[in-house]
Structures are given as structure tokens and as C-alpha cells.
Design an enzyme around this catalytic site. Structure first.
Site, PDB file in Angstrom:
ATOM      1  CG  ASP A 160     -10.114  11.504 -20.410  1.00 36.55           C
ATOM      2  OD1 ASP A 160     -10.667  10.923 -21.366  1.00 36.55           O
ATOM      3  OD2 ASP A 160     -10.686  11.717 -19.327  1.00 36.55           O
ATOM      4  CG  ASP A 217     -13.449   8.465  -6.321  1.00 36.44           C
ATOM      5  OD1 ASP A 217     -13.994   9.569  -6.269  1.00 36.44           O
ATOM      6  OD2 ASP A 217     -12.261   8.287  -6.031  1.00 36.44           O
TER       7      ASP A 217
HETATM    8  O1  LIG Z   1     -10.364  14.380 -17.106  1.00 32.90           O
HETATM    9  C1  LIG Z   1      -9.751  13.530 -16.432  1.00 32.90           C
HETATM   10  C2  LIG Z   1      -9.201  13.798 -15.157  1.00 32.90           C
HETATM   11  C3  LIG Z   1      -8.518  12.794 -14.481  1.00 32.90           C
HETATM   12  N1  LIG Z   1      -8.383  11.560 -15.043  1.00 32.90           N
HETATM   13  C4  LIG Z   1      -7.633  10.495 -14.332  1.00 32.90           C
HETATM   14  O2  LIG Z   1      -8.181  10.301 -13.048  1.00 32.90           O
HETATM   15  C5  LIG Z   1      -7.179   9.865 -12.165  1.00 32.90           C
HETATM   16  C6  LIG Z   1      -7.227  10.681 -10.879  1.00 32.90           C
HETATM   17  O3  LIG Z   1      -7.140  12.048 -11.169  1.00 32.90           O
HETATM   18  P1  LIG Z   1      -6.227  13.064 -10.354  1.00 32.90           P
HETATM   19  O4  LIG Z   1      -6.445  14.421 -10.889  1.00 32.90           O
HETATM   20  O5  LIG Z   1      -4.862  12.501 -10.320  1.00 32.90           O
HETATM   21  O6  LIG Z   1      -6.902  13.043  -8.910  1.00 32.90           O
HETATM   22  P2  LIG Z   1      -6.340  12.464  -7.554  1.00 32.90           P
HETATM   23  O7  LIG Z   1      -6.750  13.330  -6.460  1.00 32.90           O
HETATM   24  O8  LIG Z   1      -4.922  12.166  -7.675  1.00 32.90           O
HETATM   25  O9  LIG Z   1      -7.196  11.094  -7.523  1.00 32.90           O
HETATM   26  C7  LIG Z   1      -8.012  10.678  -6.447  1.00 32.90           C
HETATM   27  O10 LIG Z   1      -9.225  11.387  -6.352  1.00 32.90           O
HETATM   28  C8  LIG Z   1     -10.063  11.317  -7.505  1.00 32.90           C
HETATM   29  C9  LIG Z   1     -11.347  12.062  -7.159  1.00 32.90           C
HETATM   30  O11 LIG Z   1     -11.959  11.505  -6.021  1.00 32.90           O
HETATM   31  C10 LIG Z   1     -10.396   9.871  -7.896  1.00 32.90           C
HETATM   32  O12 LIG Z   1     -11.061   9.867  -9.136  1.00 32.90           O
HETATM   33  C11 LIG Z   1      -9.119   9.066  -8.013  1.00 32.90           C
HETATM   34  O13 LIG Z   1      -9.417   7.686  -8.213  1.00 32.90           O
HETATM   35  C12 LIG Z   1      -8.335   9.218  -6.747  1.00 32.90           C
HETATM   36  O14 LIG Z   1      -7.151   8.489  -6.845  1.00 32.90           O
HETATM   37  C13 LIG Z   1      -5.829   9.993 -12.887  1.00 32.90           C
HETATM   38  O15 LIG Z   1      -5.408   8.709 -13.297  1.00 32.90           O
HETATM   39  C14 LIG Z   1      -6.172  10.857 -14.083  1.00 32.90           C
HETATM   40  O16 LIG Z   1      -5.377  10.540 -15.177  1.00 32.90           O
HETATM   41  C15 LIG Z   1      -8.929  11.279 -16.291  1.00 32.90           C
HETATM   42  O17 LIG Z   1      -8.808  10.171 -16.799  1.00 32.90           O
HETATM   43  N2  LIG Z   1      -9.617  12.269 -16.948  1.00 32.90           N
END
Ligand SMILES: O=c1ccn([C@@H]2O[C@H](COP(=O)(O)OP(=O)(O)O[C@H]3O[C@H](CO)[C@@H](O)[C@H](O)[C@H]3O)[C@@H](O)[C@H]2O)c(=O)[nH]1
Length: 443
Positions: free
Chosen positions: A120, A380
Site C-alpha cells: 500500500d 478482520d
Molecule cells: O492502509 C493500510 C494499513 C495497514 N495495512 C497492513 O495491515 C497490517 C496490519 O496493520 P497495522 O497497522 O500493523 O495494525 P495492527 O494492529 O498491527 O494489526 C492487527 O489489527 C488489524 C486491525 O484489526 C488487523 O487488520 C491486523 O490483521 C492485525 O494484525 C499490516 O501488515 C499493514 O501493513 C495495509 O496494508 N494498508
């Protein structure tokens, strides 16, 4: 028994709180009473899910006996693996490269695995890193397969303090292992992708690996335009569903964040024990694995491990009802395998996913089946709710060797941001038309 005693104490405490108002601080008393009642209510709700905890057992040998018979074609189902990344400053490409190498080296037929990266951030650095990852995979994957090592993420493997000479392993292995450790760095400088703006660029797809020796490896960066919402991770996942629908269209998908590597090379087989089970598999839409993390400091300053251990019983309990939803409150990541058919891998009318004669209503109804649901930053959880409300079951699988491992925020602002994001996501779901309460009422 413990729950009953706690319930009794809670009731006595709340009774005391209510019948003893603090007259010279009514505002404070009222606020604390409301908060306590709310916490008590949420605690009771939490207990309800724990009545029927389930612990599951997998038999990988039986899976092989059924689907990998000698002299016959391998019948294990194909899997498209989706990894998302967005920001190279927070998610270093080296971490993403490790995740990909661990996926490419999984113990699963190579022709049945296809890996997709959604970038992204449309970052040249990520693109270059994936290209170098593909090159290194040509050495790394055969080495892993030959030596049956764990984990198969190179950095995590090489960081293990194991004395291989002491174990009297074959001298060739020691030599090969050294060669893997001394691999050239896979990162270059942080030059931005030329000519591209992260918020305004065309869609980009590049196939890095294709063939029978290694799994397919594909780079995808979905189109971004300032006038369109791209729906963050949900949008990225749906872009991957569409691209993979055209390129490989596997019946199952595995979804990982970029900092979550495969720690158990048999993880896909573990999931297949449920998904390919002739009876259970028909009702199951995804298999979820427990959250496991590296990098938690000794004192666990940011409470990262609490969410790992305290939720275990909740997850097992939910599994006893209908399965776990992706839970943002305590879980950071989970890995899930979903049946693409649930999400309908190829897209809408133009891709033939929905009959051309479909009415707008029918089409809209199908759209809901088409992928990650928009409308919450915790897409999710929302999608998990939707799948459950449609009657699908989910499985919580806990292999002895943890299937995946990820990283945790290592500073306060990141941890607070993360918690805030999960809280906001849950509030968004609560007030949206997808709220589970409304769904339950409609039934
Ligand atoms: O515009 C975006 C924002 C995030 N991501 C990806 O989404 C994942 C999770 O995003 P992050 O900001 O790291 O959130 P976390 O809190 O670390 O992630 C947890 O919480 C999120 C929201 O519930 C879920 O989508 C993830 O699977 C879960 O691991 C990462 O691989 C990011 O690279 C994208 O691809 N595009």
C-alpha cells in the site's frame, strides 16, 4: 465455582455502591458507579463465552495418508498467501523479506503455494526487496527442505543459539548453513519509488517467481487515487483477492501481516486437517492460530504478552460456540485460512463472479460475500462477525510449535496508537449497520 463466587462478590459490591451515594461528590460517584456497572456487565458477557472450551488435536500423518498417496497426484488443496505492507519506516522490508522466505520454504507442495504481497506504500524499496527475496529464495528454500530446519525465516533461524558442531551433524550441513548465514544483505537504500505518489498511482503487478521449483511470488500495489477511498487493509486484501482470483485462484487463502513469519513449516498442513476434513471442512470458513510474539521485553512494559495468554481460554471457549472472531481487544494478529469460495475469488459481474442477469439487490448481497467488509479499521473483526452471522464456523488451532510469530510495538506511542485503533474499530462496528446486535435481532 470461582465465577459464582466472583459474581456474588460483584453483586454485593454493586449493591453497596448504589445504596451508598456520596452526597458531596454526586458527579464522581455517578461516573464511577456507571463505569463499574459497565465493567461488571462486560465481565459477565466475557464469562458466558467460556462454558465450553475446546482443545483441538491434529493428525498430520492422516492428512498425508488421505491426500498424498504414493504413486498418485498430490491432492492437497492449493493456497494463496496474502501479505500486506504499507509503510517501510515502520515495517522494514527486511522483516517483510523474512516473512516471505518463511512462507516460500513452508513444508507444502511448492506448486500449491502462491505468495502475494500487497504494497500500500507503493514503495520502490519494497519492490526491490521482494525482487532480492526471490533471488535468495532460490538458495534458501532448497536448503530448508534438505535440512528440515525450523523456523524458516532466515533472521530468526540464524539468531538461534544452537551449536551445530556439537550435535555432530553432517559436515556438509555446517558448510551450507554458514553460507546461508553469510548471505548478502537483501536491502538497498530507501529510494522512493520514482514517479509515484503513495496516494496517487496506478495499480502495479509484478510476478517475481513462477514455475515448479519454487512457489509463485507476486508483487501487487493497488491503484490509488485521491478521490477514492482505498479502505486501508480491507481494500488491500480485496485487491489481492481479485488479483489472485485471476492469476492462481486457489480454493484457500492464508492471510498474514508483513511482520508475521511462519514459525512452523507445517502450519498449512495443520489448517488443512480441518479445512479438508470431509465432515468438519464443509462448515468451516477459516482456521485461526494463537498470537505469538517475539521481542517482548523482560518486564513486558507495554502489556504485550497479557493479550497472548489471558485470552487463550476465551478463544477456546469461543471455539466451543461457533469459533473466534478476530479480536482487536487483545489480539494483535492472527492468521487465517478462508475458503476463497466464501469470498468469491474472482470478482463481480465483469469477472464472471456473479451472473450478468443478477439484480442490483442480488449483486449487493453477493458483494458482501466478496471479501473483507469495509466500514471499520478493524476489518478482520467485522468480516469475522459477518461470516459467523452467515452460519459459518471457525476453528481455533493450537499446534505444539506455534504456527506463526510476529512482532509487537516496542514504544509507548505505537502501542497506544494500536490500542486506540482497535478501540475505534470496535466502536465503529458497534454503531454500524453490521453491529452483531442488530444482526442477531434481524434473525
Ligand atoms: O492502509 C493500510 C494499513 C495497514 N495495512 C497492513 O495491515 C497490517 C496490519 O496493520 P497495522 O497497522 O500493523 O495494525 P495492527 O494492529 O498491527 O494489526 C492487527 O489489527 C488489524 C486491525 O484489526 C488487523 O487488520 C491486523 O490483521 C492485525 O494484525 C499490516 O501488515 C499493514 O501493513 C495495509 O496494508 N494498508
Amino acid at each position: 465455582m470461582v465465577v459464582a463466587v466472583r459474581l456474588l462478590i460483584l453483586a454485593l459490591f454493586l449493591q453497596y455502591r448504589i445504596i451508598h451515594p456520596v452526597h458531596n461528590a454526586v458527579g464522581l460517584w455517578l461516573t464511577s458507579a456507571i463505569c463499574e456497572i459497565w465493567f461488571a456487565f462486560s465481565w459477565i458477557l466475557d464469562q458466558l463465552s467460556k462454558w465450553l472450551p475446546i482443545t483441538r488435536q491434529t493428525y498430520l500423518d492422516r492428512l498425508s495418508l488421505r491426500y498424498e498417496r504414493e504413486g498418485e497426484a498430490n491432492m492437497l488443496a492449493a493456497v494463496d498467501v496474502f501479505v500486506t505492507t504499507v509503510d517501510t519506516t515502520k515495517e522494514p522490508p527486511l522483516v517483510t523479506a523474512n516473512t516471505f522466505l518463511s512462507i516460500l520454504a513452508m513444508d507444502y507442495p511448492v506448486d500449491k503455494i502462491s505468495c502475494y504481497l500487497s504494497d500500500d506504500g507503493a514503495s520502490m524499496l519494497t519492490f526491490e526487496a521482494l525482487s532480492l527475496t526471490a533471488e535468495f529464495a532460490r538458495k534458501w528454500v532448497p536448503f530448508c527442505n534438505k535440512s528440515s530446519i525450523e523456523p524458516r525465516a532466515p533472521d530468526m533461524y540464524c539468531a538461534q543459539k544452537v551449536d551445530y558442531l556439537k550435535d555432530k551433524v553432517q559436515p556438509t550441513f555446517v558448510k551450507e548453513r554458514r553460507a546461508m548465514k553469510d548471505r548478502p544483505g537483501v536491502m538497498q537504500d530507501g529510494t522512493p519509488w520514482p514517479g509515484n505518489n503513495t496516494k496517487d498511482h496506478p495499480g502495479m503487478i509484478q510476478v517475481f517467481l513462477q514455475g515448479n521449483e519454487l512457489p509463485n511470488l507476486v508483487y501487487v500495489s493497488g491503484e490509488k487515487r485521491p478521490s477514492f477511498l482505498h479502505h486501508k487493509r480491507a481494500g488491500a486484501m480485496n485487491a489481492l483477492v481479485r488479483v489472485s482470483g485471476v492469476l492462481t485462484n486457489a480454493p484457500f487463502m492464508l492471510n498474514l501481516d508483513c511482520d508475521h513469519y511462519v514459525n512452523n513449516s507445517k502450519a498449512v498442513r495443520e489448517a488443512m486437517c480441518f479445512l479438508m476434513d470431509p465432515q468438519v471442512g464443509r462448515r468451516v470458513c477459516y482456521v485461526q492460530f494463537p498470537q505469538r510474539f517475539d521481542g517482548i521485553d523482560k518486564n513486558d512494559r507495554y502489556a504485550n504478552s497479557i493479550r497472548v495468554f489471558s485470552i487463550l481460554i476465551n478463544m477456546k471457549g469461543l471455539d466451543g460456540i461457533q469459533g473466534t472472531d478476530k479480536d482487536s481487544k487483545e489480539i494483535l494478529f492472527d492468521e487465517k485460512f478462508g475458503k476463497s469460495s466464501t469470498f468469491v475469488t474472482s470478482t463481480l459481474r465483469e469477472e464472471g463472479g456473479v451472473a450478468a442477469s443478477s439484480s442490483r439487490e442480488a449483486l449487493l448481497k453477493e458483494v458482501i460475500h466478496l471479501g473483507w467488509i469495509y466500514g471499520s479499521i478493524t476489518e478482520d473483526i467485522l468480516t469475522g462477525f459477518k461470516l459467523h452471522s452467515r452460519g459459518w464456523r471457525t476453528i481455533y488451532c493450537m499446534p505444539k510449535r506455534s504456527a506463526f510469530r510476529g512482532s509487537v510495538p516496542t514504544n509507548l506511542p505505537d502501542r497506544l496508537n494500536q490500542t486506540l485503533m482497535w478501540a475505534l474499530g470496535s466502536v465503529e462496528i458497534f454503531f454500524s449497520r453490521h453491529t452483531p446486535y442488530a444482526t442477531a435481532a434481524r434473525k
